[in-house]
Write an enzyme that holds these catalytic residues in place. Structure first.
Site, mmCIF file in Angstrom:
data_model
loop_
_atom_site.group_PDB
_atom_site.id
_atom_site.type_symbol
_atom_site.label_atom_id
_atom_site.label_comp_id
_atom_site.label_asym_id
_atom_site.label_seq_id
_atom_site.Cartn_x
_atom_site.Cartn_y
_atom_site.Cartn_z
ATOM 1 N N ARG A 43 1.923 -54.142 -33.854
ATOM 2 C CA ARG A 43 2.140 -54.198 -32.404
ATOM 3 C C ARG A 43 3.542 -54.673 -32.043
ATOM 4 N NH1 ARG A 43 -1.146 -59.110 -32.652
ATOM 5 N NH2 ARG A 43 0.181 -60.911 -32.210
ATOM 6 N N TYR A 95 2.340 -40.804 -7.453
ATOM 7 C CA TYR A 95 1.113 -40.910 -8.238
ATOM 8 C C TYR A 95 0.247 -42.066 -7.733
ATOM 9 C CZ TYR A 95 -1.992 -41.767 -12.181
ATOM 10 O OH TYR A 95 -3.087 -41.991 -12.968
ATOM 11 N N ASP A 168 10.172 -41.869 -12.229
ATOM 12 C CA ASP A 168 9.038 -41.240 -12.909
ATOM 13 C C ASP A 168 9.378 -39.764 -13.068
ATOM 14 O OD1 ASP A 168 6.645 -39.966 -13.619
ATOM 15 O OD2 ASP A 168 5.419 -41.435 -12.550
ATOM 16 N N LYS A 193 0.640 -36.038 -20.073
ATOM 17 C CA LYS A 193 0.790 -34.779 -19.366
ATOM 18 C C LYS A 193 1.636 -33.784 -20.176
ATOM 19 C CE LYS A 193 -1.359 -36.854 -15.914
ATOM 20 N NZ LYS A 193 -1.265 -38.291 -16.186
#
Length: 353
Positions: A43, A95, A168, A193
């Site tokens: 991580r 969004y 974005d 996407k």
């Protein structure tokens, strides 16, 4: 990893960046299902799969990429570096998940949110004074407004108190625009996407040129625990390899459909920014829009987008998008034959006209 020539096109970089090199090396970075690599937790430093994916996205956007477990995790990480009571300027049409997250933080008193009409450049420039973060999205989701990124960033960068500028770029992708070269500080994507492109993963990614922003993003990812999975980054990198050809083909079909839809008697308005694979169509009311969705057979009625299949959704029916015209249908155009898509759309529209 492979050395990438800056003179190469985006199409070539998408294929080459992040690939192993040397005799005996695999053609692709293998999935590395490991929680630890040596003495480090995965991580913190990432697996080889993360590194390869981040290298490829960074090459396309012109910065250093940091991958996250989802698009919303990316949004949260960007906001994490802002000071308490930060003023965040967001587009009124964008969004819903992003606006919902900012609204939640506003309600807790963590930030103060200011909303601006996306295409009102003067309002953006005015709101930039005193702002800590400008969150731009272009084209916007779902109404496909275009924001003048370069003009807004140029004005914001001249301010004494300069806000951090985020774009974005999910709809445009790095093939449509590169916001870092237009003056943005950070670019974010829902890699779920177009980057992934096959509707089979959840992933987010942010890209920055300034090492300080990159360090903030990596720090937030570790502390929040928003680390991407090994399988997801492997799939996203595999999808990225074909992004240039997928995006170009889908954009050609979207432009053709936008032209035909503009002439259809059941359509009151077509919203298409002139490039890309997203378009929005308005019909008279919500009932007709719902009927069109129900009548479509090839185009799938689904909330996500950016895959090889074409999808449609009436966004005003979704929570957080009540501002959207009730008859607006947002289409994500895929890779089906354009004539087959047109036949499906024409039949569905004629059935409710």
């Amino acid at each position: 990893m492979a050395c990438v020539n800056e003179e190469w096109s985006a199409r070539t970089k998408a294929v080459v960046a992040g690939r192993p090199v040397g005799d005996g090396e695999p053609m692709n970075v293998p999935i590395t299902p490991a929680s630890m690599l040596g003495l480090s937790y995965a991580r913190e430093d990432g697996t080889p799969t993360w590194v390869a994916f981040e290298e490829a996205v960074g090459e396309l956007e012109g910065g250093t990429a940091v991958a996250f477990a989802s698009g919303i995790a990316t949004v949260s990480a960007v906001l994490d570096a802002r000071p308490s009571q930060a003023v965040v300027v967001v587009p009124s049409d964008s969004y819903a998940g992003t606006r919902g997250h900012f609204a939640h933080e506003h309600a807790k008193g963590r930030v103060r949110v200011v909303s601006v009409e996306p295409s009102d450049t003067a309002a953006w420039i005015e709101a930039a004074e005193g702002a800590d973060l400008l969150w731009l999205e272009s084209p916007t989701n779902p109404s496909l407004h275009v924001v003048e990124i370069a003009e807004i960033t140029s004005a914001a960068r001249r301010l004494k108190h300069r806000p951090t500028i985020v774009v974005d770029n999910t709809f445009a992708t790095p093939l449509g625009q590169r916001p870092l070269s237009l003056g943005a500080d950070i670019v974010v994507h829902s890699a779920t996407k177009f980057i992934g492109g096959h509707s089979d993963l959840l992933l987010g990614v942010a890209v920055a040129a300034d090492p300080a922003h990159v360090a903030d993003l990596r720090d937030a990812r570790t502390r929040i625990g928003a680390t991407p999975g090994a399988l997801e980054t492997f799939l996203a990198l595999r999808g990225l390899r074909t992004l240039p050809v997928r995006f170009a083909e889908a954009a050609r079909t979207a432009a053709l459909l936008a032209e035909r839809l503009a002439e259809h008697p059941a359509v009151t308005r077509v919203r298409y920014p002139g490039s890309g694979a997203m378009l929005a169509v308005e019909v008279a009311d919500a009932d007709r829009a719902d009927a069109v969705c129900a009548a479509l057979r090839l185009v799938r009625h689904a909330t996500s987008l950016g895959g090889v299949e074409s999808t449609v959704e009436r966004r005003a029916a979704r929570s957080g998008d009540a501002h959207v015209p009730s008859g607006l249908l947002r289409f994500s155009i895929g890779l089906e034959d354009p004539d087959d898509l047109w036949a499906d759309l024409n039949r569905a529209l004629c059935s409710v006209n």
